[in-house]
Design an enzyme around this catalytic site. Structure first.
Site, PDB file in Angstrom:
ATOM      1  N   CYS A  47       0.742  -1.211  -0.085  1.00 47.62           N
ATOM      2  CA  CYS A  47       0.108   0.126  -0.032  1.00 47.62           C
ATOM      3  C   CYS A  47       0.787   1.358   0.007  1.00 47.62           C
ATOM      4  CB  CYS A  47      -1.034  -0.062   1.297  1.00 47.62           C
ATOM      5  SG  CYS A  47      -1.816   1.556   1.498  1.00 47.62           S
ATOM      6  N   ASP A  54      -0.091  -5.612   1.127  1.00 50.88           N
ATOM      7  CA  ASP A  54      -1.463  -6.193   0.782  1.00 50.88           C
ATOM      8  C   ASP A  54      -1.503  -7.376   0.413  1.00 50.88           C
ATOM      9  OD1 ASP A  54      -3.176  -3.790   1.261  1.00 50.88           O
ATOM     10  OD2 ASP A  54      -2.407  -2.774  -0.526  1.00 50.88           O
ATOM     11  N   LEU A  69      -0.894 -17.651 -22.058  1.00 55.22           N
ATOM     12  CA  LEU A  69       0.190 -17.227 -21.212  1.00 55.22           C
ATOM     13  C   LEU A  69       1.178 -18.490 -20.486  1.00 55.22           C
ATOM     14  CD1 LEU A  69       1.294 -14.639 -19.617  1.00 55.22           C
ATOM     15  CD2 LEU A  69      -0.764 -15.098 -18.048  1.00 55.22           C
ATOM     16  N   GLU A  70       2.345 -18.402 -20.642  1.00 60.46           N
ATOM     17  CA  GLU A  70       3.327 -19.422 -19.906  1.00 60.46           C
ATOM     18  C   GLU A  70       3.187 -19.212 -18.279  1.00 60.46           C
ATOM     19  OE1 GLU A  70       5.995 -21.680 -18.278  1.00 60.46           O
ATOM     20  OE2 GLU A  70       6.495 -19.543 -18.299  1.00 60.46           O
ATOM     21  N   LEU A  71       2.860 -20.030 -17.596  1.00 60.52           N
ATOM     22  CA  LEU A  71       2.478 -19.856 -16.065  1.00 60.52           C
ATOM     23  C   LEU A  71       3.802 -19.586 -15.396  1.00 60.52           C
ATOM     24  CD1 LEU A  71      -0.246 -22.565 -15.672  1.00 60.52           C
ATOM     25  CD2 LEU A  71      -0.478 -20.272 -15.931  1.00 60.52           C
ATOM     26  N   GLN A  88      -4.680  -0.368  -4.960  1.00 62.55           N
ATOM     27  CA  GLN A  88      -5.131  -1.880  -5.389  1.00 62.55           C
ATOM     28  C   GLN A  88      -6.101  -1.580  -6.827  1.00 62.55           C
ATOM     29  OE1 GLN A  88      -7.815  -2.461  -1.845  1.00 62.55           O
ATOM     30  NE2 GLN A  88      -6.332  -3.042  -0.526  1.00 62.55           N
ATOM     31  N   GLU A  89      -6.634  -0.627  -6.944  1.00 60.41           N
ATOM     32  CA  GLU A  89      -7.413  -0.352  -8.263  1.00 60.41           C
ATOM     33  C   GLU A  89      -6.415  -0.039  -9.368  1.00 60.41           C
ATOM     34  OE1 GLU A  89      -9.659   1.318  -4.780  1.00 60.41           O
ATOM     35  OE2 GLU A  89      -7.732   1.563  -5.311  1.00 60.41           O
TER      36      GLU A  89
END
Length: 135
Positions: A47, A54, A69-71, A88-89
């Site tokens: 934060c 957070d 997407l390769e994990l 956060q947003e």
């Protein structure tokens, strides 16, 4: 950097986020619409107001076009957020922007469900394309 009671909680800016870690591979069934869901309860960042960490759950849902997407690369990318001070947003939107740029999906949704802190529970969901059909 935030100071509280003589203690310092260092964090870094968004420049530390590493979208260059994201890798993809070819989706071999572009004629078939598949929804892919990726979830982790190990999401964290910092934060920028309090300097406190957070924690939460991240859910990524997408319909691939030509790429998946390769994990393992995603894990490295997500880890780059650990010391980043970001609201956060903004974190949800940054994730979506970086992931869309890498994967170029038909659709994508990113949800960050943050753990309760100070009696407030926050869930942020962003989508591509947005409701108006924009990227």
């Amino acid at each position: 950097m935030v100071q509280a009671e003589g203690k310092t909680f260092p964090f870094v800016g968004e420049e530390a986020i590493r979208p260059d870690f994201l890798e993809t591979f070819a989706y071999e069934y572009p004629q078939r619409e598949a929804e892919i869901t990726i979830e982790t309860d190990e999401w964290n960042c910092v934060c920028p107001f309090s300097g406190l960490p957070d924690f939460g759950t991240l859910v990524i849902r997408y319909v691939p076009d030509r790429l998946c997407l390769e994990l393992k690369s995603l894990k490295y990318y997500l880890t780059s957020f650990r010391q980043v001070g970001i609201y956060q947003e903004h974190a949800a939107n940054r994730l979506l922007e970086d992931l869309v740029r890498a994967v170029q999906p038909k659709r994508m949704e990113v949800t960050l469900d943050y753990r309760l802190r100070g009696g407030i529970h926050t869930v942020v969901t962003v989508r591509y394309p947005d409701a108006g059909g924009k990227a």
